[in-house]
Design a protein around this motif. Structure first.
Motif, PDB file in Angstrom:
ATOM      1  N   TYR A   1     -58.098 -19.996  32.980  1.00 48.71           N
ATOM      2  CA  TYR A   1     -57.014 -20.714  32.322  1.00 48.71           C
ATOM      3  C   TYR A   1     -57.445 -21.188  30.926  1.00 48.71           C
ATOM      4  O   TYR A   1     -58.591 -21.589  30.723  1.00 48.71           O
ATOM      5  CB  TYR A   1     -56.603 -21.954  33.135  1.00 48.71           C
ATOM      6  CG  TYR A   1     -56.297 -21.666  34.584  1.00 48.71           C
ATOM      7  CD1 TYR A   1     -55.034 -21.251  34.985  1.00 48.71           C
ATOM      8  CD2 TYR A   1     -57.283 -21.827  35.550  1.00 48.71           C
ATOM      9  CE1 TYR A   1     -54.763 -20.993  36.318  1.00 48.71           C
ATOM     10  CE2 TYR A   1     -57.025 -21.566  36.890  1.00 48.71           C
ATOM     11  CZ  TYR A   1     -55.762 -21.152  37.262  1.00 48.71           C
ATOM     12  OH  TYR A   1     -55.491 -20.881  38.584  1.00 48.71           O
TER      13      TYR A   1
ATOM     14  N   SER B   1     -49.166 -26.049  27.124  1.00 47.52           N
ATOM     15  CA  SER B   1     -49.074 -24.681  27.620  1.00 47.52           C
ATOM     16  C   SER B   1     -50.331 -24.322  28.407  1.00 47.52           C
ATOM     17  O   SER B   1     -51.393 -24.909  28.202  1.00 47.52           O
ATOM     18  CB  SER B   1     -48.886 -23.690  26.468  1.00 47.52           C
ATOM     19  OG  SER B   1     -50.046 -23.636  25.648  1.00 47.52           O
TER      20      SER B   1
ATOM     21  N   LEU C   1     -52.201 -20.642  29.617  1.00 44.75           N
ATOM     22  CA  LEU C   1     -52.307 -19.191  29.725  1.00 44.75           C
ATOM     23  C   LEU C   1     -53.263 -18.907  30.873  1.00 44.75           C
ATOM     24  O   LEU C   1     -54.391 -19.414  30.892  1.00 44.75           O
ATOM     25  CB  LEU C   1     -52.844 -18.601  28.422  1.00 44.75           C
ATOM     26  CG  LEU C   1     -53.089 -17.089  28.391  1.00 44.75           C
ATOM     27  CD1 LEU C   1     -51.786 -16.322  28.570  1.00 44.75           C
ATOM     28  CD2 LEU C   1     -53.786 -16.687  27.095  1.00 44.75           C
ATOM     29  N   SER C   2     -52.833 -18.107  31.865  1.00 45.57           N
ATOM     30  CA  SER C   2     -53.640 -17.952  33.067  1.00 45.57           C
ATOM     31  C   SER C   2     -53.712 -16.507  33.530  1.00 45.57           C
ATOM     32  O   SER C   2     -52.783 -15.715  33.320  1.00 45.57           O
ATOM     33  CB  SER C   2     -53.079 -18.819  34.202  1.00 45.57           C
ATOM     34  OG  SER C   2     -51.820 -18.345  34.626  1.00 45.57           O
TER      35      SER C   2
ATOM     36  N   SER D   1     -49.866 -14.927  33.476  1.00 50.20           N
ATOM     37  CA  SER D   1     -48.701 -15.754  33.155  1.00 50.20           C
ATOM     38  C   SER D   1     -48.962 -16.650  31.949  1.00 50.20           C
ATOM     39  O   SER D   1     -50.117 -16.925  31.596  1.00 50.20           O
ATOM     40  CB  SER D   1     -48.297 -16.623  34.359  1.00 50.20           C
ATOM     41  OG  SER D   1     -49.252 -17.649  34.576  1.00 50.20           O
ATOM     42  N   TYR D   2     -47.865 -17.098  31.341  1.00 52.97           N
ATOM     43  CA  TYR D   2     -47.925 -18.079  30.254  1.00 52.97           C
ATOM     44  C   TYR D   2     -46.925 -19.183  30.592  1.00 52.97           C
ATOM     45  O   TYR D   2     -45.715 -18.947  30.702  1.00 52.97           O
ATOM     46  CB  TYR D   2     -47.562 -17.459  28.905  1.00 52.97           C
ATOM     47  CG  TYR D   2     -47.557 -18.453  27.761  1.00 52.97           C
ATOM     48  CD1 TYR D   2     -48.756 -18.900  27.205  1.00 52.97           C
ATOM     49  CD2 TYR D   2     -46.362 -18.961  27.265  1.00 52.97           C
ATOM     50  CE1 TYR D   2     -48.765 -19.827  26.178  1.00 52.97           C
ATOM     51  CE2 TYR D   2     -46.361 -19.886  26.225  1.00 52.97           C
ATOM     52  CZ  TYR D   2     -47.563 -20.315  25.687  1.00 52.97           C
ATOM     53  OH  TYR D   2     -47.559 -21.241  24.666  1.00 52.97           O
ATOM     54  N   ARG D   3     -47.436 -20.382  30.778  1.00 56.97           N
ATOM     55  CA  ARG D   3     -46.630 -21.520  31.233  1.00 56.97           C
ATOM     56  C   ARG D   3     -46.409 -22.488  30.071  1.00 56.97           C
ATOM     57  O   ARG D   3     -47.367 -23.034  29.519  1.00 56.97           O
ATOM     58  CB  ARG D   3     -47.362 -22.212  32.385  1.00 56.97           C
ATOM     59  CG  ARG D   3     -46.623 -23.333  33.060  1.00 56.97           C
ATOM     60  CD  ARG D   3     -47.522 -23.831  34.186  1.00 56.97           C
ATOM     61  NE  ARG D   3     -46.963 -24.911  34.946  1.00 56.97           N
ATOM     62  CZ  ARG D   3     -47.616 -25.564  35.911  1.00 56.97           C
ATOM     63  NH1 ARG D   3     -48.862 -25.192  36.215  1.00 56.97           N
ATOM     64  NH2 ARG D   3     -47.052 -26.554  36.562  1.00 56.97           N
ATOM     65  N   TYR D   4     -45.143 -22.704  29.720  1.00 56.16           N
ATOM     66  CA  TYR D   4     -44.773 -23.594  28.610  1.00 56.16           C
ATOM     67  C   TYR D   4     -44.026 -24.783  29.204  1.00 56.16           C
ATOM     68  O   TYR D   4     -42.977 -24.630  29.830  1.00 56.16           O
ATOM     69  CB  TYR D   4     -43.895 -22.844  27.616  1.00 56.16           C
ATOM     70  CG  TYR D   4     -43.491 -23.642  26.399  1.00 56.16           C
ATOM     71  CD1 TYR D   4     -44.352 -23.781  25.312  1.00 56.16           C
ATOM     72  CD2 TYR D   4     -42.238 -24.252  26.328  1.00 56.16           C
ATOM     73  CE1 TYR D   4     -43.987 -24.509  24.191  1.00 56.16           C
ATOM     74  CE2 TYR D   4     -41.859 -24.978  25.214  1.00 56.16           C
ATOM     75  CZ  TYR D   4     -42.738 -25.103  24.153  1.00 56.16           C
ATOM     76  OH  TYR D   4     -42.359 -25.831  23.054  1.00 56.16           O
TER      77      TYR D   4
ATOM     78  N   GLU E   1     -41.945 -20.062  32.377  1.00 58.54           N
ATOM     79  CA  GLU E   1     -43.187 -19.345  32.655  1.00 58.54           C
ATOM     80  C   GLU E   1     -42.920 -17.860  32.913  1.00 58.54           C
ATOM     81  O   GLU E   1     -42.660 -17.463  34.050  1.00 58.54           O
ATOM     82  CB  GLU E   1     -43.910 -19.963  33.853  1.00 58.54           C
ATOM     83  CG  GLU E   1     -45.254 -19.335  34.111  1.00 58.54           C
ATOM     84  CD  GLU E   1     -46.052 -20.068  35.173  1.00 58.54           C
ATOM     85  OE1 GLU E   1     -47.235 -19.748  35.349  1.00 58.54           O
ATOM     86  OE2 GLU E   1     -45.487 -20.969  35.826  1.00 58.54           O
TER      87      GLU E   1
END
Length: 326
Positions: A246, A257, A259-260, A281-284, A298
């Motif tokens: 991450y 955010s 990024l994983s 995935s990219y979680r905002y 996401e």
């Protein structure tokens, strides 16, 4: 099929009981209070009213529960309550219908010096199946539609370690768990977490899990994290494992955010070593409208074994409300 039907029935019956338990108190509070009509200048927005209603209802219920532990000559103290209610829609290329409403309620009981809390939740037990930062889990299973009620006790709690015990019921199965958490500081930029745990489920038997976590501070607002977990249980053969990489970033005081990249699978089982799934995935996440309301977007890509590791894109849309009092 019959088992799935029964589980769904129990789940929705419980939700109806919870809804009545919380909002019946709210209705009673409103009925006994003096009715006032807010002006446009006052903070009488319906969202603020909803937040206060739910917070007060949960607090009143917790106060009622805590009163059972008061001696006759003692004065009642105010409990601390925290509730999270979330809704998520996780459409992906092969399934566009997955909607997940979730709730989690924690009540700290002051007459046990805040060491004891009651936890009520319908979320998957993230401390067994998921990594701490894992957010995309699109595996369709009736096991997700269950709730747990547990008594939580924390001992030897310090900045760098704690010992936690939990006893409760989850999905109709009684369980007990003991977990130790130890955090080590290597230098101002690096840290390490070791978290072993043991648990026992009446139906599934004994199990154990080890979670390892490494943090590296890239900057004042950016962090790299590596998670690794292994889990074994009498309920299944082999050892389940998960890796997580991450990059966390605080964009500003209301936005962040993650990024994983995650990989999960099994080893030492009947099939030997195999990988279930890769997930990128990219979680905002951002806070808007109210300080207790959060939104997430996401987009993700999965590569599941059951689809021969074919690219499976999707997106997760979430809204979360946090309610605190005490």
């Amino acid at each position: 099929m019959i088992r799935m039907y029964c589980k769904n029935q129990y789940y929705w019956h419980f939700c109806l009981v919870l809804f009545y338990f919380v909002f019946a108190n709210s209705a009673q509070a409103y009925a006994s209070a003096e009715v006032t009509v807010p002006t446009e200048q006052e903070d009488g927005h319906w969202m603020q009213g909803l937040h206060e209603t739910v917070s007060d209802s949960v607090f009143q219920s917790a106060q009622w529960f805590d009163s059972f532990f008061i001696a006759n000559d003692s004065e009642q103290q105010s409990p601390k309550t925290t509730a999270k209610i979330s809704f998520a829609w996780l459409p992906k290329s092969r399934d566009w219908s997955e909607i997940k409403p979730r709730f989690r309620l924690r009540v700290k009981l002051p007459h046990f010096q805040d060491r004891v809390s009651v936890v009520l939740s319908d979320e998957i037990d993230d401390e067994l199946n998921n990594l701490p930062l894992e957010s995309v889990n699109t595996n369709s299973s009736t096991e997700e539609e269950k709730f747990s009620l547990a008594l939580n006790y924390t001992d030897d709690k310090k900045n760098d370690r704690l010992m936690n015990y939990r006893l409760g019921i989850s999905g109709g199965d009684l369980f007990a768990r003991a977990k130790h958490k130890r955090r080590l500081t290597i230098n101002p930029k690096q840290g390490f977490l070791v978290e072993p745990s043991m648990y026992y489920y009446l139906n599934d038997g004994f199990g154990a899990k080890l979670l390892l976590e490494y943090d590296y501070q890239l900057s004042s607002k950016s962090l790299f994290r590596l998670n690794y977990s292994i889990r074994g249980s009498a309920a299944f053969s082999g050892i389940r494992w998960k890796h997580g990489f991450y990059k966390l970033e605080q964009i500003n005081h209301t936005t962040a955010s993650v990024l994983s990249f995650q990989a999960e699978g099994e080893r030492n089982g009947a099939r030997g070593f195999f990988i279930d799934k890769y997930t990128l995935s990219y979680r905002y996440r951002f806070n808007a409208l109210r300080d207790w309301l959060f939104f997430e977007i996401e987009p993700f890509v999965e590569f599941p074994e059951q689809e021969n590791y074919t690219t499976t894109p999707g997106i997760a849309l979430r809204i979360e409300g946090f309610f605190h009092k005490g």
